[in-house]
Scaffold this motif. Structure first.
Motif, short mmCIF file in Angstrom:
data_model
loop_
_atom_site.label_atom_id
_atom_site.label_comp_id
_atom_site.label_asym_id
_atom_site.label_seq_id
_atom_site.Cartn_x
_atom_site.Cartn_y
_atom_site.Cartn_z
N LEU A 168 44.23 37.03 41.50
CA LEU A 168 42.94 36.98 41.89
C LEU A 168 42.70 38.17 43.16
N SER A 169 43.66 38.70 43.15
CA SER A 169 43.59 39.33 44.59
C SER A 169 42.74 40.78 44.28
N PRO A 170 42.84 41.26 42.97
CA PRO A 170 41.73 42.39 42.82
C PRO A 170 40.34 42.16 42.99
N HIS A 193 55.74 25.00 42.39
CA HIS A 193 54.37 24.83 42.36
C HIS A 193 53.87 26.17 43.35
N ARG A 194 54.66 26.44 44.38
CA ARG A 194 54.35 27.56 45.41
C ARG A 194 54.29 28.85 44.60
N GLY A 195 55.43 29.02 43.53
CA GLY A 195 55.22 30.05 42.90
C GLY A 195 53.91 30.30 41.84
N GLN A 196 53.39 29.40 41.57
CA GLN A 196 52.29 28.99 40.60
C GLN A 196 51.00 29.42 41.51
N ARG A 197 51.00 29.08 42.76
CA ARG A 197 49.83 29.33 43.51
C ARG A 197 49.69 30.83 43.96
N LEU A 198 50.98 31.39 44.33
CA LEU A 198 51.38 32.83 44.69
C LEU A 198 50.82 33.78 43.17
N ARG A 199 51.13 33.17 42.01
CA ARG A 199 50.92 33.88 41.16
C ARG A 199 49.32 34.20 40.83
#
Length: 329
Positions: free
Chosen positions: A37-39, A26-32
């Motif tokens: 979304l970062s741009p 789940h943490r990896g999915q949130r980071l992905r």
């Protein structure tokens, strides 16, 4: 007391904590997701969030872009709303252009789009002819229009006088200056024409055939077949037109300067809005206050007023009760 004792209920078991592997997933999915979304987050923060917060901050400050800003409270707001004589004309001109220019551009763009889609031969020529004026740079297009509509030497007035029609003053007449700007915007209607053409060609032909079999005329087919299919595109055209017109600056400024006959040179400071502040818009006033008079606080107040009005109009248009979007069942 009952002779039969009720069986004992098993004790409620505590929920098992998530396995470490599942938590890592789940943490990896949130980071992905955050990475994708970062741009947008960076662009939103740098080009919208920070400028908006800075504008709000400086609206309560006295800042001349040289010395350190100092807090003055609501003094800038009071100055804009009660002591600035040009705020009323500039706001009226901007709202007039929003209502008239956006409405006529949408109507003309839709009308030309319908016309081009109905032409049987020479479609490429007419489509190119209507789209080419949009490619002209705004300054060059405005210069050409001011020359054509010059009340003394312009060819348009010469033709009108030869026909016995009273020739208006166009950009030199306060009553005709804003209609002349509207005519300039209608001349470059090619962008909306292409958008509406794409929407009109996307309407299913089967619906037109079914409407014709039911005896529907041209107006009935447009009302019950074409219009429901293109309402999202109409809403897009209206919303983007409102936002663009609220920032209307270049054409009005260039037209006023050329019509006034003042020679522009190094160090020349020309007050916008010629003639009689009829072409003065709020963006021009923002530039004049912020970069010519170095009154950054008042310029920020005007920018926030524009932002609030644009957001309010956009929110109103996005509501289904505005009649631009079909109601859901």
């Amino acid at each position: 007391m009952s002779l039969v004792e009720s069986p004992e209920r098993p004790a409620a078991t505590a929920p098992r904590p998530k396995a470490p592997a599942l938590r890592r997933k789940h943490r990896g999915q949130r980071l992905r997701t955050l990475g994708f979304l970062s741009p947008w987050l960076v662009g939103f923060s740098v080009f919208f969030g920070y400028p908006l917060l800075a504008t709000v901050y400086f609206s309560f400050m006295h800042y001349n872009q040289i010395q350190q800003p100092s807090f003055v409270g609501l003094r800038n707001w009071k100055y804009v709303f009660t002591q600035m004589p040009l705020f009323g004309p500039a706001l009226w001109n901007t709202l007039w252009l929003v209502v008239v220019m956006v409405a006529l551009r949408v109507v003309f763009g839709l009308g030309i789009g319908l016309l081009v889609t109905k032409i049987k031969s020479g479609v490429g020529f007419f489509r190119t002819a209507f789209y080419l004026p949009y490619l002209a740079p705004p300054v060059a297009a405005t210069v050409a229009f001011v020359f054509l509509l010059n009340p003394g030497t312009g060819p348009v007035n010469e033709i009108l006088e030869a026909l016995g029609i009273p020739a208006p003053g166009w950009f030199n007449d306060a009553a005709w200056a804003k209609p002349s700007l509207v005519m300039l915007s209608l001349w470059g209607i090619g962008d909306l024409m292409v958008i509406f053409m794409a929407a009109l060609l996307d309407v299913p032909k089967e619906q037109y055939e079914a409407a014709e079999l039911d005896g529907a005329g041209a107006w009935a087919r447009f009302r019950y077949v074409t219009w429901p299919s293109i309402t999202p595109i109409v809403l897009f055209a209206v919303v983007t037109g409102v936002v663009q017109t609220m920032q209307y600056y270049t054409q009005a400024l260039v037209a006023g300067k050329l019509a006034s006959g003042v020679t522009i040179g190094p160090g020349t400071v020309i007050q916008p809005g010629y003639p009689d502040h009829s072409t003065l818009t709020v963006p021009q006033l923002v530039y004049s206050l912020g970069f010519q008079n170095f009154n950054t606080g008042a310029a920020c107040v005007l920018s926030l007023v524009l932002f609030v009005i644009a957001m309010a109009v956009t929110t109103l248009l996005m509501r289904k009760r505005a009649g631009l979007l079909p109601a859901e069942d």
